[in-house]
Design a protein around this motif. Sequence first.
Motif, PDB file in Angstrom:
ATOM      1  N   GLN A 271      37.921  50.845  45.779  1.00 24.99           N
ATOM      2  CA  GLN A 271      37.609  51.016  44.365  1.00 24.99           C
ATOM      3  C   GLN A 271      38.802  50.649  43.487  1.00 24.99           C
ATOM      4  O   GLN A 271      38.644  49.970  42.464  1.00 24.99           O
ATOM      5  CB  GLN A 271      37.176  52.453  44.092  1.00 24.99           C
ATOM      6  CG  GLN A 271      35.832  52.775  44.683  1.00 24.99           C
ATOM      7  CD  GLN A 271      35.470  54.245  44.522  1.00 24.99           C
ATOM      8  OE1 GLN A 271      35.823  54.878  43.541  1.00 24.99           O
ATOM      9  NE2 GLN A 271      34.771  54.777  45.505  1.00 24.99           N
ATOM     10  N   LYS A 272      39.990  51.072  43.883  1.00 23.31           N
ATOM     11  CA  LYS A 272      41.191  50.772  43.098  1.00 23.31           C
ATOM     12  C   LYS A 272      41.494  49.279  43.085  1.00 23.31           C
ATOM     13  O   LYS A 272      41.820  48.710  42.040  1.00 23.31           O
ATOM     14  CB  LYS A 272      42.383  51.564  43.627  1.00 23.31           C
ATOM     15  CG  LYS A 272      42.314  53.036  43.287  1.00 23.31           C
ATOM     16  CD  LYS A 272      43.598  53.743  43.640  1.00 23.31           C
ATOM     17  CE  LYS A 272      43.518  55.205  43.302  1.00 23.31           C
ATOM     18  NZ  LYS A 272      43.576  55.485  41.881  1.00 23.31           N
ATOM     19  N   ILE A 273      41.367  48.633  44.228  1.00 21.45           N
ATOM     20  CA  ILE A 273      41.601  47.189  44.300  1.00 21.45           C
ATOM     21  C   ILE A 273      40.582  46.451  43.449  1.00 21.45           C
ATOM     22  O   ILE A 273      40.918  45.532  42.698  1.00 21.45           O
ATOM     23  CB  ILE A 273      41.575  46.707  45.760  1.00 21.45           C
ATOM     24  CG1 ILE A 273      42.785  47.251  46.509  1.00 21.45           C
ATOM     25  CG2 ILE A 273      41.529  45.182  45.834  1.00 21.45           C
ATOM     26  CD1 ILE A 273      42.717  47.099  48.013  1.00 21.45           C
ATOM     27  N   PHE A 274      39.330  46.848  43.556  1.00 20.24           N
ATOM     28  CA  PHE A 274      38.265  46.212  42.765  1.00 20.24           C
ATOM     29  C   PHE A 274      38.538  46.351  41.270  1.00 20.24           C
ATOM     30  O   PHE A 274      38.413  45.389  40.519  1.00 20.24           O
ATOM     31  CB  PHE A 274      36.913  46.824  43.135  1.00 20.24           C
ATOM     32  CG  PHE A 274      35.768  46.238  42.367  1.00 20.24           C
ATOM     33  CD1 PHE A 274      35.248  44.999  42.705  1.00 20.24           C
ATOM     34  CD2 PHE A 274      35.214  46.921  41.295  1.00 20.24           C
ATOM     35  CE1 PHE A 274      34.187  44.448  41.983  1.00 20.24           C
ATOM     36  CE2 PHE A 274      34.157  46.382  40.577  1.00 20.24           C
ATOM     37  CZ  PHE A 274      33.649  45.141  40.924  1.00 20.24           C
ATOM     38  N   GLU A 275      38.895  47.531  40.828  1.00 19.03           N
ATOM     39  CA  GLU A 275      39.154  47.762  39.403  1.00 19.03           C
ATOM     40  C   GLU A 275      40.346  46.953  38.915  1.00 19.03           C
ATOM     41  O   GLU A 275      40.321  46.403  37.814  1.00 19.03           O
ATOM     42  CB  GLU A 275      39.352  49.249  39.114  1.00 19.03           C
ATOM     43  CG  GLU A 275      38.074  50.052  39.187  1.00 19.03           C
ATOM     44  CD  GLU A 275      36.984  49.525  38.256  1.00 19.03           C
ATOM     45  OE1 GLU A 275      37.274  49.162  37.095  1.00 19.03           O
ATOM     46  OE2 GLU A 275      35.824  49.463  38.704  1.00 19.03           O
ATOM     47  N   ARG A 276      41.400  46.853  39.732  1.00 16.82           N
ATOM     48  CA  ARG A 276      42.567  46.052  39.334  1.00 16.82           C
ATOM     49  C   ARG A 276      42.184  44.579  39.224  1.00 16.82           C
ATOM     50  O   ARG A 276      42.587  43.897  38.288  1.00 16.82           O
ATOM     51  CB  ARG A 276      43.709  46.242  40.322  1.00 16.82           C
ATOM     52  CG  ARG A 276      44.327  47.634  40.221  1.00 16.82           C
ATOM     53  CD  ARG A 276      45.534  47.737  41.054  1.00 16.82           C
ATOM     54  NE  ARG A 276      46.640  47.280  40.226  1.00 16.82           N
ATOM     55  CZ  ARG A 276      47.895  47.297  40.603  1.00 16.82           C
ATOM     56  NH1 ARG A 276      48.214  47.724  41.794  1.00 16.82           N
ATOM     57  NH2 ARG A 276      48.843  46.878  39.798  1.00 16.82           N
TER      58      ARG A 276
END
Length: 82
Positions: free
Chosen positions: A7-12
């Motif tokens: 989720q964090k990678i996707f959002e970045r």
Amino acid sequence: SKSTAAQKIFERLRNHMETKDDEHPTDVDFLMVIGDGREDEKVFKWANQLGDDGAVKDVMTVSLGNRSTEAAATLTQGVSGT
């Protein structure tokens, strides 16, 4: 967890991209998630929801192995290492 990391990678990634035209209505066109364990189920569910919500145009989730899964596809032969 893997789910939080995804989720964090996707959002970045999403924050660094811009939709440029009508041909690409979402920032991310394709997402593929492949896993072989129970800990991958939350990532499959999250990715499938992105597809259902239209946040990502094409989502493919694949589970390796022979078990019940949230993934859209299953490869039952699994993998072998070298």
